[in-house]
Motif scaffolding. Sequence first.
Motif: not given
Length: 67
Positions: A18-28, A30-42
């Motif tokens: 849902r978070t990534l879909n929300s980013i995709l629908i934005q009309d940005l 400018i060039k952007y990157e997404v950085i996912l910080v996996n904080d030692c998740s299971d």
Amino acid sequence: MELSIIIPAYNCIDTIERTLNSILIQDLPIKYEVILVNDCSDHDYSYILSKYNKKINIKEIKTNKNI
């Protein structure tokens, strides 16, 4: 890159798409990157990130310890 979108992730497999879909629908205009910080998740996010990697530039950073 002109913009970096940083997503902290700890056991959020239910909401990450849902978070990534929300980013995709934005009309940005400018060039952007997404950085996912996996904080030692299971959870393993690689499958989900691979689905979106063709649409947006996503990088995953994994921590060795939950901080």
